[in-house]
Design a protein around this motif. Sequence first.
Motif, mmCIF file in Angstrom:
data_model
loop_
_atom_site.group_PDB
_atom_site.id
_atom_site.type_symbol
_atom_site.label_atom_id
_atom_site.label_comp_id
_atom_site.label_asym_id
_atom_site.label_seq_id
_atom_site.Cartn_x
_atom_site.Cartn_y
_atom_site.Cartn_z
ATOM 1 N N GLY A 60 1.195 -1.333 -0.663
ATOM 2 C CA GLY A 60 0.012 0.402 -0.121
ATOM 3 C C GLY A 60 0.851 1.234 -0.021
ATOM 4 O O GLY A 60 2.066 1.873 0.844
ATOM 5 N N ASP A 61 0.607 2.326 -1.139
ATOM 6 C CA ASP A 61 1.649 3.498 -0.823
ATOM 7 C C ASP A 61 1.156 5.015 0.103
ATOM 8 O O ASP A 61 2.294 5.280 0.720
ATOM 9 N N ASN A 62 0.644 4.172 0.937
ATOM 10 C CA ASN A 62 0.020 4.934 2.040
ATOM 11 C C ASN A 62 1.000 4.546 3.046
ATOM 12 O O ASN A 62 1.842 5.445 4.016
ATOM 13 N N THR A 63 0.658 3.353 3.010
ATOM 14 C CA THR A 63 1.943 2.654 4.658
ATOM 15 C C THR A 63 3.206 2.714 3.854
ATOM 16 O O THR A 63 4.023 3.204 4.886
ATOM 17 N N ARG A 64 3.047 2.398 3.554
ATOM 18 C CA ARG A 64 4.873 2.483 2.230
ATOM 19 C C ARG A 64 5.203 4.022 2.702
ATOM 20 O O ARG A 64 6.301 4.772 3.375
ATOM 21 N N LYS A 65 4.728 5.130 2.250
ATOM 22 C CA LYS A 65 4.350 6.218 2.656
ATOM 23 C C LYS A 65 4.881 6.746 4.260
ATOM 24 O O LYS A 65 5.770 7.688 4.528
ATOM 25 N N ALA A 66 4.343 6.390 5.014
ATOM 26 C CA ALA A 66 4.287 6.412 6.757
ATOM 27 C C ALA A 66 5.079 5.784 7.390
ATOM 28 O O ALA A 66 5.114 6.283 7.614
ATOM 29 N N LEU A 67 5.669 4.723 7.111
ATOM 30 C CA LEU A 67 6.845 4.605 7.397
ATOM 31 C C LEU A 67 7.677 4.434 6.374
ATOM 32 O O LEU A 67 9.032 4.461 7.460
ATOM 33 N N VAL A 68 8.048 5.124 5.771
ATOM 34 C CA VAL A 68 9.334 4.441 4.584
ATOM 35 C C VAL A 68 9.765 6.292 4.285
ATOM 36 O O VAL A 68 10.547 7.252 4.363
#
Length: 435
Positions: free
Chosen positions: A160-168
């Motif tokens: 998921g793009d949102n999860t990757r943005k939130a963590l990375v």
Amino acid sequence: MASKAQTAWDALNERQKLYMTVLYDADQAIEADRARDAAAKYYDDTPADVWRWIDVVTPGSNLTAVQRRLALHDVRDDGAGSTLQALQRFGLIEVREESKEGPRRKRKTVSVKLTRAGRAAVRTGTKEPGRRRRGELSQYAWERLIRLRRADPRTVAIWGDNTRKALVERPDPPYAEREGHFGDYRITEAGREHYRKLWARYAELYPDVAAPNPDENAADPWPAELVTTLRSLESAVSQAGTDQWVAHRRRAAALKDTQAPLRVDQKGEHGTEWHALLVAQAQARVELAERHEAQATAALETGIRAYAHAVLRAYTASVENDLFDAALVDAVTTAADAGRGGAPVEAPVKCGLPRVDRAVQTAYAEAMGTRKRRRALPKQMLPGPSSLTGSQPEPLPKEITGLSDLAGTVASYIADGALRRELYPPATAETAEAG
């Protein structure tokens, strides 16, 4: 000094609090559905002022979800009602009424929308966690960070793009870094620090998510062995129910074979002997299936008793916060053994959370047969003809079905230690500094 939201909640009577809780649950269910759609890339730009409206009364004989929930608590409101009007005066909800001409009379629709003050009052009054602050992770991103920490030093995929943005992408430095060329990530030192510093805060925000205590010397509030034990007890109930159903269906099929008429090709001395053999075999199958069904029914009743005692013991430990690790597993196992022996269940203790106490105490009273409805359920909620075809197994005693419902209710609140974390959230860094 009590907050404005707490003051607003304390000013309500029990009926008004029940209305607000039911409306809040409906509001949050709609919001959760929209969040799931967005995560699946189904976006809807309808403004909140539109989708937050909840139908309370609709034309026709069908009850709305709100009316059904209220009826389960002996509360009935066929129209707008004085309760809704009072909550509107308090500024906790907005009410919208629409009347349309029908073939015989006007038909009314009543819809309700919680205000921000209304949602804050319910969250405060029922100790629901507030919304996450800037920089805090969503529940899914937090669950993924837990996976990263558990896997350390191995890698975990991030979807998921949102999860990757939130963590990375968004944190500086990032909480996870790519490892290799296959989309897998490893937790960083910044991710470990975020986990350590905000673990207590996330325990308040997402009490249903089991996250290991970053303090390795601290007792685990919900040991993995306990999860395995409870799941095993629950699986035993499920398996016994399946065995009962299979045995019953086999008995029904065999019984039908015992009544099979003599066919044309079975006429004559040899055919008659063959038909008699088939009938005798079918009768033996009937007797075997009856024995298997009786055994499965007994196992089902015993399994339900064991599971109910086990989850109630885990519930008590969650409320009293007195058992951890192996001691908690031993206590739950002992309670399950007592349930198998036919010991009566004890009344569940009250935890102080209105929504939990109301559900658990009601389920217990119904299981014990001590709850008397002031008003009968609406006819729309009475059980109708079964949609299942064919004969059904004999229903279990009311006491056993009540215990099964009680166990399911309690289990939904204690799963993975959620109730214990909600009642006894670990001290946050701010609290520790203040102390």
